[in-house]
Design an enzyme around this catalytic site. Structure first.
Site, mmCIF file in Angstrom:
data_model
loop_
_atom_site.group_PDB
_atom_site.id
_atom_site.type_symbol
_atom_site.label_atom_id
_atom_site.label_comp_id
_atom_site.label_asym_id
_atom_site.label_seq_id
_atom_site.Cartn_x
_atom_site.Cartn_y
_atom_site.Cartn_z
ATOM 1 N N ARG A 126 34.191 41.485 44.600
ATOM 2 C CA ARG A 126 34.616 42.736 43.827
ATOM 3 C C ARG A 126 33.953 42.592 42.296
ATOM 4 N NH1 ARG A 126 37.740 45.717 48.052
ATOM 5 N NH2 ARG A 126 38.173 47.696 45.982
ATOM 6 N N GLY A 135 32.678 53.040 39.869
ATOM 7 C CA GLY A 135 30.848 52.682 40.754
ATOM 8 C C GLY A 135 30.156 52.368 39.734
ATOM 9 N N ARG A 371 45.543 51.383 39.724
ATOM 10 C CA ARG A 371 44.734 51.040 38.650
ATOM 11 C C ARG A 371 45.487 52.999 37.858
ATOM 12 N NH1 ARG A 371 38.345 52.441 39.502
ATOM 13 N NH2 ARG A 371 38.728 53.906 40.580
#
Ligand code: PEP
Ligand code: MG
Length: 915
Positions: A126, A135, A371
């Site tokens: 990731r 994104g 986050r």
């Protein structure tokens, strides 16, 4: 010693986001807080930087070209070139060996082996930069699967369906992200298989369909890029490179530019290699996103979505509509409790609303990322105020959390309920504000239309990260699929664009460029109005209402008022503007431009006569009439601002702005002559206009120079102001009036107009009314000479106010009317300028002059009041500069007053931290 590029979660420092990226740091933090996180390790951003190192310059040049948003064909050629350069790069020295060693550790911790046909370890790879770029970069899931390990996974989990579902996802994702194969090939094949098996939702696909998909997907890969790599180590190496590469995907480049993410904020991406946990193992599994508070309204309740039998990308892609978190609570109360406690713990330690990704694998909850949440401006303000009241943060911290732009966005218009508009569709209110625009159906069209100066609403079925350039170009976004955490919603909120998502009762036909809703068919170019506050969609343009301050914002701004040093007034010329300014907390009017009061036709006509008058008597005759009219407006404004100062500036602009063009009059003369009319008065007018014509009107007969030439003009304007004030005083009101002289360059100009125009008027009004007026007299500092000779000026006036618009023009010798659409964009592009100096105060030149002048003014006259009334008074960066100088107040346009109050408080907090 070689660099250390790879860190396990338990050996990294979660505060170092620059090195570990936001996602990596969050995994480290959650693991260290004792929340359940799948084991894994982080490859640092330093490794990514070293990966790009050998070609950094070439890459930077291509990035710069892409940033200019070339047409699609040029863009695609640039991307191909960029990617082929990146694909030729090798991993930095020593990195792979470290990765292998950490994979071995992972094997030991999980008891599984990478590539083992019986008990395979699978990982996700990731991306994650220092700041969140939702994104914009890539991630690969289910890595380690191949024709053998898939069987092992099926056996080990006793779930063949799940294993093949994971495998087909993996080939698709690997093909799209790592091998750069067009995703349409996979999605078309998948749709064909769904049709063949008569399946609507993915979880209904029978196992044969999944196996068929695996074979077909492998064929797609083989035809485009050669055989699908079966060796998991090769998969891993390629995936790491692909995630590095995604730092330079066009959408990531574009996002960084739009969000001003420069390399000192985030430089390259980290790569997180994390043991897979599976949300697609059955109906007791799933994946979700949850916020610690409602990111739309700010309410203190968990807010989010959960999608059973699914993996992470299904939620953000908005492919299936998920269940909301309240439903999740009902179905899985224990998991909800565990999730709630974890999320609230994170909120407390991180002192902000959290956005948490999680997965449930067979009833076990895993935290995958946290986050700070992006939210609507309303939620940002409410949560900051609430968290301060709950003791999670201090008031100062709350003030620092809300950006001045949030405040501006909160003042977005709402649909006027009196318009009785009938909506044609309803979706989710994903990002607030009501806007109207012309419909377009793809992001490239949005950019093209916007360049032609059109306002567009981008309508899509769902959005992909690649659409982001269209988001910036559009005034609003509408989708028919997806939830509040879908990509469209997240990005729209992040960039403050109104958005309605998941309007499922509407149909967007992207191919034929039509929107069908509520029995209507709207085509490309048709107007729609979307309301991101309610989720409603209307045909045509619907009228909107002026905004109000929400109670939480009022409270936050009261806290701001307690800490700020700088006063905040408003630039307002009409009673309506003054009322808005007062409502938004202005402490007075810092600039009333008298000339704006001449907008009414009868007044303009009178003013023209005054300017064109050939002698003093004639001029006075017209001035007598004009001053009576103006007096009423002054009264209205002084009344609204009762008790607060109002600075009225005497007439300023070049006189030609109020007059007809000589060529037009000449044309009338010719036409009149041809039809035999008497044109003598037109000829007189023409001669007078020619006599008044100037080569450089901006530097010509304007401001105080008009007052010097025609002191009677200043006399009557002052008389109107003074009579308005004296009449109000007689009525028991408390007008606080200040008179300001513009365009001064020498103190003698001030002395002259005071003596010949202003003081006689004040004396006359005081005498005739018997009311003692206490009117301050001041001047603008907007010529360089006034700034340089301010000591003398300061001794002659009660206040000065910096006109930073004209001062910027004068200091740069840039025409304020032309520079911004001629060469400033190029200067910004070439980095000759860091910012448009008419927008943000030039810190090195103009700011220096302002600072020196304000200090000198205070030294010469300690009682003097110093303000700023140029546009910079409403711009946060400039406000922060003013706050550090000896400036008493800024004056901003009424809608910017709340922003200025907050920005001034933030500047005070920041400087108290520095001290
Ligand atoms: C200025 O010059 O900054 C100012 C406030 O005056 P105006 O914009 O009206 O010239
Ligand atoms: Mg000016």
């Amino acid at each position: 010693m070689p660099k250390k590029y790879v860190f396990d979660f338990d050996e990294a420092d979660y505060r170092n986001k620059r090195l570990f990226g936001g996602k990596g740091a969050s995994l480290v933090q959650m693991a260290q807080l004792g929340l359940r996180v799948p084991p894994g390790f982080i490859i640092t951003t330093e490794a990514c930087k070293d990966f790009f190192g050998p070609k950094r310059e070439e890459i930077a040049e291509l990035e710069a070209q892409l940033a200019r948003q070339p047409p699609p064909d040029v863009r695609d050629a640039l991307i191909t070139k960029l990617f082929s350069i990146i694909d030729s790069l090798d991993l930095p020295q020593g990195l792979w060996e470290e990765v292998v060693e950490h994979m071995k550790r992972l094997e030991d911790r999980t008891g599984r082996r990478f590539g083992d046909p019986k008990n395979p370890l699978l990982v996700s790879v990731r991306s994650g930069a220092a700041v969140s770029m939702p994104g914009m970069m890539d991630t690969v899931l289910n890595l380690g699967l191949n024709d053998e390990t898939v069987k092992g996974l099926a056996e080990q989990t006793n779930n063949e369906w799940f294993a093949y579902d994971a495998y087909r996802r993996f080939i698709n994702m690997f093909g799209r992200i790592v091998l750069n194969i067009d995703d349409k090939l996979f999605s078309k094949a998948w749709d064909d298989i769904k049709r063949k098996y008569g399946v609507k939702e993915d979880p209904q696909m029978p196992i044969e369909g999944l196996k068929e998909a695996v074979e077909i997907f492998k064929k797609i890969v083989a035809e485009s890029r050669g055989a699908f790599p079966q060796d998991p180590w090769e998969q891993l190496k390629l995936a790491i490179k692909a995630v590095f590469r995604s730092w330079d995907s066009p959408r990531a480049i574009f996002y960084r530019i739009a969000e001003k993410i420069t390399s000192d904020i985030a430089d390259c991406t980290a790569v997180n290699v994390v043991t897979m946990v599976f949300g697609n193992m059955g109906w007791d599994s799933g994946t979700g996103v949850v916020f610690s508070r409602d990111v739309a309204t700010g309410e203190n309740r968990l807010y989010g979505e959960f999608l059973p039998v699914a993996q992470g990308e299904d939620v953000v892609a908005g492919i299936r509509t998920p269940m909301d978190i309240d439903e999740f609570k009902k179905r899985f109360p224990h998991l909800y409790e565990e999730l709630y406690n974890g999320v609230k713990l994170l909120e407390k330690v991180n002192k902000d609303v959290q956005d948490v990704e999680f997965t449930v694998e067979r009833g076990r909850l895993y935290f995958l990322q946290c986050r700070n949440a992006k939210m609507t401006p309303m939620a940002r303000v409410k949560t900051a105020v609430d968290m301060a009241k709950e003791g999670i943060i201090t008031k100062d911290e709350a003030l620092m959390k809300v950006s001045p732009e949030h405040v501006l966005q909160l003042l977005y218009p709402r649909i006027d309920p009196k318009a009785n508009a009938r909506p044609i569709a309803k979706g989710l209110p994903a990002s607030p504000g009501a806007v109207s625009g012309q419909l377009v159906f793809n992001p490239d069209d949005a950019v093209k239309w916007a360049r032609d100066g059109k306002k567009v609403v981008l309508a899509r079925v769902e959005t992909k990260p690649d659409d982001v350039h269209g988001f910036y170009a559009a005034v609003g976004i509408l989708t028919t699929r997806g939830g509040m955490t879908s990509h469209a919603a997240v990005v729209a909120r992040a960039i403050g664009k109104p958005a309605v998502v998941g309007a499922e009762d509407a149909v967007v036909d992207e191919q034929n460029k039509v929107l069908r809703a509520g029995g209507l068919i709207l085509k490309e170019g048709d107007w729609v109005t979307i309301d991101g506050n309610t989720g409603l969609v209307y045909p045509g343009v619907v009228p909107t209402l002026e905004p109000e301050l929400i109670p939480e914002l009022e409270e936050l701004l009261r806290w701001a008022d307690e800490v700020r040093r700088l006063g905040v007034r408003a630039n307002a010329d009409l009673p309506e503007d003054a009322a808005i300014a007062r409502k938004f907390g202005a402490e007075g009017i810092g600039l009333l431009r008298i000339e704006r009061m001449f907008r009414k036709p009868e007044r303009l006509d009178l003013l023209r006569r005054i300017i064109l008058a050939e002698n003093r008597e004639e001029r006075i005759k017209h001035l007598e009439q004009l001053y009576r009219m103006l007096k009423e407006d002054f009264k209205a404004i002084f009344e609204i601002m009762d008790g607060l100062p109002v600075v009225v500036r005497l007439i300023d602009p070049p006189l030609h702005e109020f007059l007809p063009k000589p060529e037009e009059v000449l044309q009338q003369i010719c036409e009149g002559r041809m039809s035999g009319k008497d044109v003598s008065s037109l000829e007189r007018l023409y001669n007078r206009l020619k006599a008044l014509q100037e080569a450089n009107p901006m530097l010509g007969h304007r401001g105080v120079r008009v007052g010097v030439s025609y002191p009677e003009v200043y006399y009557y304007l002052t008389k109107a102001i003074a009579e308005a004030a004296s009449e109000l005083k007689k009525e028991g009101r408390n007008p606080v009036v200040e008179i300001m002289i513009p365009q001064v360059s020498d103190v003698r100009e001030i002395k002259y107009v005071k003596e010949k125009g202003i003081m006689p008027a004040l004396r006359d009004v005081e005498e005739s009314s018997g009311v003692k007026l206490d009117i301050k007299i001041g001047t603008m500092i907007e010529t360089v000479r006034a700034a340089l000779t301010v000591e003398k000026i300061a001794r002659e006036v009660d206040f000065i106010s910096f006109g930073t618009n004209d001062l910027t023009q004068a200091v740069f010798s840039f025409s304020r009317d032309d520079a911004e659409n001629k060469f400033i964009p190029q200067y910004l592009d070439l980095k000759i300028l860091d910012a448009d100096p008419f927008e943000t105060l030039d810190p090195e030149g103009v700011a220096k002059l302002v600072e020196q002048a304000s200090r000198s003014a205070k030294e010469a006259n300690p009682a003097i009041e110093v303000g700023v009334c140029g546009e910079h008074g409403g711009e946060p960066k400039s406000i922060s500069l003013f706050s550090r100088m000896k400036i008493d107040y800024v004056s901003a346009s009424p809608f910017r007053v709340p922003l200025a109050r907050l920005a001034a408080a933030q500047a005070a907090i920041a400087s108290s931290k520095r001290e």
